[in-house]
Design an enzyme around this catalytic site. Structure first.
Site, PDB file in Angstrom:
ATOM      1  N   GLY A  69      10.764   3.439 -39.631  1.00 14.10           N
ATOM      2  CA  GLY A  69      11.369   2.169 -40.013  1.00 14.10           C
ATOM      3  C   GLY A  69      10.444   0.984 -39.774  1.00 14.10           C
ATOM      4  CB  SER A  70       8.185   0.065 -36.987  1.00  8.73           C
ATOM      5  OG  SER A  70       9.144   0.183 -35.974  1.00  8.73           O
ATOM      6  CG  ASN A 150      18.786  -2.813 -33.730  1.00 10.17           C
ATOM      7  OD1 ASN A 150      18.838  -3.822 -34.435  1.00 10.17           O
ATOM      8  ND2 ASN A 150      18.027  -2.750 -32.666  1.00 10.17           N
ATOM      9  CB  THR A 236      -3.141  14.516 -44.834  1.00  6.37           C
ATOM     10  OG1 THR A 236      -4.515  14.467 -45.197  1.00  6.37           O
ATOM     11  CG2 THR A 236      -2.521  15.823 -45.296  1.00  6.37           C
ATOM     12  CB  CYS A 323      12.507  -2.208 -28.759  1.00 11.76           C
ATOM     13  SG  CYS A 323      12.998  -1.117 -30.076  1.00 11.76           S
TER      14      CYS A 323
HETATM   15  C1  LIG Z   1      15.038   2.040 -34.941  1.00 12.21           C
HETATM   16  C2  LIG Z   1      14.976   0.870 -35.835  1.00 12.21           C
HETATM   17  C3  LIG Z   1      13.790   0.501 -36.462  1.00 12.21           C
HETATM   18  C4  LIG Z   1      12.479   1.185 -36.174  1.00 12.21           C
HETATM   19  O1  LIG Z   1      12.419   2.469 -36.725  1.00 12.21           O
HETATM   20  P1  LIG Z   1      11.267   3.465 -36.208  1.00 12.21           P
HETATM   21  O2  LIG Z   1      11.368   4.636 -37.128  1.00 12.21           O
HETATM   22  O3  LIG Z   1      11.602   3.812 -34.798  1.00 12.21           O
HETATM   23  O4  LIG Z   1       9.985   2.751 -36.360  1.00 12.21           O
HETATM   24  C5  LIG Z   1      13.815  -0.572 -37.322  1.00 12.21           C
HETATM   25  N1  LIG Z   1      14.956  -1.223 -37.575  1.00 12.21           N
HETATM   26  C6  LIG Z   1      16.126  -0.899 -37.002  1.00 12.21           C
HETATM   27  C7  LIG Z   1      17.344  -1.657 -37.337  1.00 12.21           C
HETATM   28  C8  LIG Z   1      16.181   0.159 -36.107  1.00 12.21           C
HETATM   29  O5  LIG Z   1      17.323   0.475 -35.521  1.00 12.21           O
END
Ligand SMILES: *Cc1c(COP(=O)(O)O)cnc(C)c1O
Length: 394
Positions: A69-70, A150, A236, A323
């Site tokens: 996600g990041s 989150n 890759t 985090c």
């Molecule tokens: C966990 C989270 C992320 C980050 O995702 P990762 O795969 O851990 O990098 C970004 N946004 C929200 C809302 C999240 O809960």
């Protein structure tokens, strides 16, 4: 042991683990290689792309696999910022309670000369679409607003915001990491131009995720190198991880209507139980929240001690965001919804898994009640509150 921290990460599903192991054992070719062994891996990759695309109503070529996600948030925002800059647009709209992957990217862009508007999310943890509309100017390149938060689980009016952005011809990105698998998503119906997702939040492997970008939106690279992912993300591909993520996503989405009903009933039971604790308050709107999310503040205590004592009782919980643990700053999300520092420190997030039982819920209610009472029994702040030297807020 009750695992109630599914917003931080989830256990991989058995089907996802099986898929990953089978590919690691048998399909370890490089998808860029031309021999059949590589092409088999390529097939798995493209099959995963089709699965992921169909779940959100997108086309396979609109899906870019990332490390999570990041990375997807970073790439989406940076790409649109650059597109905007080329057209003389340097304004980005977001909210105060986004994930740090979004907020810190915006901080950097501010240093690079972009103008950032962070909208308020109000006491209920919800963005007002009319405030999004009012913030848009002819310099606005991007609106980025998360689908579900989150920490407090509140669900934003994404389709309405999407419609406003479409009408005003501004690109709209949503961080849907917490929403996907739990809430319906259709990028066409909801006018979403870019969307981020993460595998480990829906029972897939860590280090997997994807970015959806509507066709025609030119992405720029965060990682330079080979021509993988249409030249937009070198390296890759993590084929076993990607295929396992797709399996997990398909599985959770198929079960979604059923689990949403079941899990939200458990959530409501937990909220009712914890509401009996005096001087406590639910964070975020009561109904417009993820089926799995419960987030409370308890006055006169400290979240960290609460977590440690719950851990001793076999409950894995969180004070808000994985985090920010290790830092003593209160959650930026709780501050954004107007909780004062003292109150924001006493927060607890319980994010439920699909397999949670009524017995687990009852156990958690009793455990939290006991621990809160115990912590208050020697808390100086609580003593001052009870003695009337300080005013109760909740
Ligand atoms: C966990 C989270 C992320 C980050 O995702 P990762 O795969 O851990 O990098 C970004 N946004 C929200 C809302 C999240 O809960």
């Amino acid at each position: 042991m009750i695992y109630a921290d599914n917003a931080a990460t989830t256990k991989m599903s058995q089907a996802s683990i099986d898929k990953m192991i089978s590919l690691m054992n048998e399909t370890y070719g490089n998808p860029s290689s031309l021999y059949r062994f590589g092409q088999k891996a390529k097939e798995e990759l493209e099959l995963a792309r089709e699965t992921v695309a169909s779940v959100i109503g997108a086309e396979p070529r609109e899906i870019l696999f990332t490390s999570g996600g990041s990375e997807a948030d970073n790439q989406a925002i940076r790409s649109v910022a650059l597109l905007g800059k080329a057209q003389g647009k340097n304004h980005i709209i977001s909210t105060k309670f986004e994930h740090h992957a979004v907020l810190h990217t915006l901080d950097k862009l501010a240093k690079e000369g972009f103008e950032i508007t962070l909208l308020d999310v109000h006491k209920d943890g919800l963005v007002r679409p009319e405030e999004v509309a009012a913030a848009i100017t002819d310099k606005t390149a991007l609106v980025t607003i998360m689908y579900a938060n989150n920490e407090i689980g509140t669900i934003q009016p994404i389709a309405e915001i999407g419609k406003i952005c479409r009408e005003k011809k501004v690109l709209f990105h949503t961080d849907a990491v917490q929403a996907i698998g739990h809430l319906p998503i259709n990028v066409v119906e909801q006018n979403i131009d870019l969307l981020s997702a993460s595998g480990h939040k829906f029972h897939g492997p860590k280090g997997t995720g994807f970015l959806y970008a509507k066709k025609g939106i030119k992405l720029s690279n965060l990682i330079e190198g080979g021509a993988q992912e249409r030249g937009k993300r070198a390296g890759t591909e993590n084929v076993p991880g990607i295929a396992a993520m797709a399996v997990a996503l398909k599985e959770i989405v198929e079960k979604m209507p059923e689990t949403a009903k079941e899990v939200s009933a458990k959530r409501d039971r937990l909220i009712a139980g914890l509401s009996e604790i005096e001087h406590s308050a639910l964070n975020g709107d009561r109904t417009k929240r993820l089926p799995s999310n419960v987030n409370f503040c308890f006055e006169g205590i400290e979240g960290e001690s609460l977590l440690l004592l719950l851990d001793e009782k076999g409950i894995a919980a969180s004070s808000g965001s994985a985090c920010t643990s290790g830092s003593l700053d209160p959650s930026h999300v709780l501050l954004a919804i107007g909780r004062v520092h003292d109150v924001a420190h006493g927060s607890l997030r319980l994010s439920l898994g699909e397999d949670i039982t009524d017995e687990d819920i009852d156990y958690m209610i009793n455990a939290v009640k006991e621990v809160v009472t115990y912590l208050r029994s020697f808390s100086p702040i609580w003593r001052d509150l009870v003695a009337g030297k300080k005013q109760f807020i909740l």
